[in-house]
Design an enzyme around this catalytic site. Structure first.
Site, PDB file in Angstrom:
ATOM      1  N   GLU A 138       3.350  -6.619   4.771  1.00 63.10           N
ATOM      2  CA  GLU A 138       2.689  -7.874   5.137  1.00 63.10           C
ATOM      3  C   GLU A 138       3.318  -8.410   6.422  1.00 63.10           C
ATOM      4  O   GLU A 138       4.544  -8.416   6.552  1.00 63.10           O
ATOM      5  CB  GLU A 138       2.841  -8.931   4.035  1.00 63.10           C
ATOM      6  CG  GLU A 138       2.146  -8.603   2.722  1.00 63.10           C
ATOM      7  CD  GLU A 138       0.633  -8.655   2.809  1.00 63.10           C
ATOM      8  OE1 GLU A 138       0.102  -9.193   3.815  1.00 63.10           O
ATOM      9  OE2 GLU A 138      -0.021  -8.159   1.876  1.00 63.10           O
ATOM     10  N   CYS A 143       0.835  -1.203   0.000  1.00 63.96           N
ATOM     11  CA  CYS A 143       0.000   0.000   0.000  1.00 63.96           C
ATOM     12  C   CYS A 143       0.869   1.251   0.000  1.00 63.96           C
ATOM     13  O   CYS A 143       2.094   1.176  -0.004  1.00 63.96           O
ATOM     14  CB  CYS A 143      -0.898   0.009   1.242  1.00 63.96           C
ATOM     15  SG  CYS A 143      -1.906  -1.488   1.430  1.00 63.96           S
TER      16      CYS A 143
END
Length: 630
Positions: free
Chosen positions: A77, A2
């Protein structure tokens, strides 16, 4: 994967400009085209652009705790989030999503700033704690995910990419001459510096805390620098094999199509091999091809793909790659002259046609001594110990100064480089080997005013400060540590992050799992580099699993024919750009020397390809980043 951005006016209660925050976040759309979200309250605001990988429907950010007094925007992540989540539920925390992001919020409730110690993965995030009026920023241990910030003593502005900060017109764009010097030497800037004086990068393994009382930064993790213990070779092989398998396994979690980069080299082939043993279906692999045979490795990638029956895709990199340069430099944010960004951009674009997540072999060379220069460093250390220092400095040093430069031989193989290196310390020889523009070139290139403004600064100090932390470990371990702190995060991982994010592709690197890194740091150097053979222990692990031609082949990088480009397809365009009357570089460089490099390169007497590329990239970067950011 992101993009994140935020503003905190920590010295006063001036409201955050919502329009500014939205514009900053919009610039990061390529990092997260699947959604966006914002949190604004008085003097704080955070924004997020989402690339949805886990919990596709419920993972919109910012994400909050139960009372909504703690919020987070997150890039990365966390691979152990299921275990963290289970532990937190047992402690009474209530989850409203199935994301790794929410696990961080509740972990922060339990552990505060120490929450980063339990996270296994790659990350850059910002947490806003409303009760404490505290902004907490963190970056992962290896530096896989970027985090830029600006602090003027009154406010913090942060973002995943520098271009998002430049949307704020109040942030000055004054060039850092030290960072420019670093760029000429290392092809990139080295954290915490950026090309701009007033903008910094949060270093890998660091966290920042910002409250009305001020800002503080601390290092929460570092690669161990301890002497290794000599154990049986098979012990290390078995332990490392288990860690590698576990690292790959935990990186297979995804709610979207997942595959792997496959170059045909040892590192990417190892990842594909381990994936094949862990996935029921064949892995999806992607490689690129070059028409120039000396740069094409596709035959090796195809061999591995056939060996493991992968769903394999290839894409040709055409000669129009030169036309991609402007776009690539835009995505790289800062002047960045490692031309292997071009094939990485194309590989990421090819992979994104088939998957949204790709595993890569990044980090293998820095962890297991895969670069050819490591052998020469060990050799130089041996010679250095056998020749008295007075002879090295008073005899060999002067000889190296007058020894002729070999025009077309790579610097790491030149006799001049070898003589110069053994006459100096290991730190300086490491610096000499990495340097594109050496100190003599820099002295010729920089004009008098710029040289004076440096006040004696030398880019070698970037490496020296990390050498000081290595204590009495062996020479190879020292070099590996320094490369892990500089070359890997600021050059190799910047390239992978920006080029993959340009395609909205998430890349995961199993070799950079911190558990594996901590263990590998303790493996004896002779099991990483044995004689001339780099990555010895990794080859032992994979010797009966990979095709022999992959195990035995020499190390080859993502090379680009810069020397040919500047004499052929790039010649006219580059000349017009570099030598235009209003060139940005004229403010800093002695153009008599620039012209000398150009002419000698065209005549074929000296290969100045990489040096000219540095200047050309700088010119294009200035055109894109010193004007309006859109």
């Amino acid at each position: 994967m992101c993009g994140i951005a935020g503003v905190y006016n920590y010295r006063d209660k001036e409201p955050v400009n919502e329009s500014l925050l939205r514009d900053m976040t919009a610039v990061l759309n390529h990092r997260g085209p699947d959604g966006e979200g914002y949190y604004l309250k008085a003097n704080v605001g955070i924004g997020h652009k989402r690339l949805s990988i886990i919990d596709l429907e419920g993972g919109s950010q910012p994400i909050f705790n139960e009372n909504k007094d703690i919020s987070i925007v997150f890039n990365g992540e966390i691979y152990n989030f299921p275990e963290i989540r289970d532990e937190l539920i047992k402690k009474g925390h209530v989850f409203y999503t199935n994301t790794d992001t929410e696990a961080i919020v509740h972990l922060y409730e339990e552990m505060g700033d120490d929450c980063v110690d339990k996270l296994r993965g790659m990350f850059a995030f910002g947490i806003w704690d409303e009760k404490k009026k505290k902004l907490f920023l963190a970056r992962d241990r290896a530096g896989q995910k970027p985090l830029y910030y600006y602090n003027d003593g009154k406010r913090i502005v942060f973002a995943s990419e520098l271009k998002a900060l430049l949307v704020d017109k109040t942030i000055k764009r004054e060039i850092s001459i030290e960072a420019l010097n670093d760029y000429l030497v290392y092809l990139c800037t080295i954290a915490p510096k950026t090309i701009f004086k007033d903008i910094k990068k949060l270093c890998p393994g660091n966290v920042m805390t910002c409250t009305p009382n001020g800002v503080s930064i601390r290092e929460y993790w570092d690669l161990p620098c301890t002497k290794s213990i000599s154990l049986d070779e098979n012990h290390y092989i078995n332990q490392l094999n288990d860690l590698l398998s576990d690292s790959v396994s935990c990186r297979l979690i995804s709610d979207v199509p997942l595959g792997a980069f496959l170059s045909g080299g040892l590192d990417s082939s190892t990842i594909v091999c381990l994936m094949s043993g862990l996935k029921k279906e064949p892995p999806v692999t992607t490689s690129i091809r070059f028409r120039e045979k000396q740069f094409d490795e596709s035959v090796y990638a195809r061999s591995v793909a056939d060996h493991f029956s992968t769903e394999h895709y290839e894409e040709m990199v055409e000669s129009d790659a030169v036309d991609q340069i402007d776009d690539i430099i835009w995505h790289l944010d800062e002047p960045f002259a490692d031309a292997s960004a071009i094939p990485t951009f194309n590989l990421s674009r090819a992979a994104r046609k088939h998957v949204k997540v790709a595993l890569s072999g990044d980090g293998g060379d820095e962890v297991f001594a895969g670069y050819r220069r490591y052998y020469y460093d060990v050799l130089e250390n041996r010679v250095r110990k056998r020749i008295p220092e007075i002879i090295r400095r008073s005899v060999i040093g002067p000889i190296s100064d007058i020894y002729p430069q070999a025009a077309w031989i790579p610097q790491v193989l030149r006799a001049k480089t070898f003589l110069r290196n053994i006459s100096s310390s290991q730190q300086m020889s490491h610096y000499n080997t990495l340097s594109v523009y050496n100190d003599e070139d820099i002295s010729s290139l920089l004009n008098g005013d710029i040289s004076s403004s440096l006040n004696g600064y030398n880019p070698s100090s970037v490496l020296d400060k990390y050498y000081m932390k290595t204590g009495n470990i062996d020479g190879l371990s020292k070099v590996l540590y320094v490369d892990f702190k500089t070359y890997l995060p600021d050059r190799m991982l910047v390239k992978v992050d920006r080029m993959s994010m340009a395609q909205s592709l998430e890349v995961r690197s199993p070799f950079l799992d911190h558990k594996l890194l901590e263990y590998a740091a303790g493996i004896p150097s002779q099991l990483k580099l044995k004689g001339r053979e780099g990555k010895y222990i990794l080859k032992k692990i994979m010797s009966d699993r990979l095709p022999n031609e992959v195990i035995s082949r020499a190390k080859k990088g993502f090379d680009v024919p810069l020397d040919l480009w500047f004499r052929n397809q790039l010649k006219s365009k580059a000349y017009e750009c570099i030598f235009r009357p209003n060139a940005f570089s004229r403010e800093f460089f002695n153009y008599d020397f620039v012209e000398k490099m150009w002419n000698e390169h065209q005549q074929g007497t000296v290969n100045w390809g990489q040096h000219l590329w540095n200047i050309y990239v700088l010119e294009i970067w200035a055109d894109r980043f010193l004007g309006k950011i859109e």
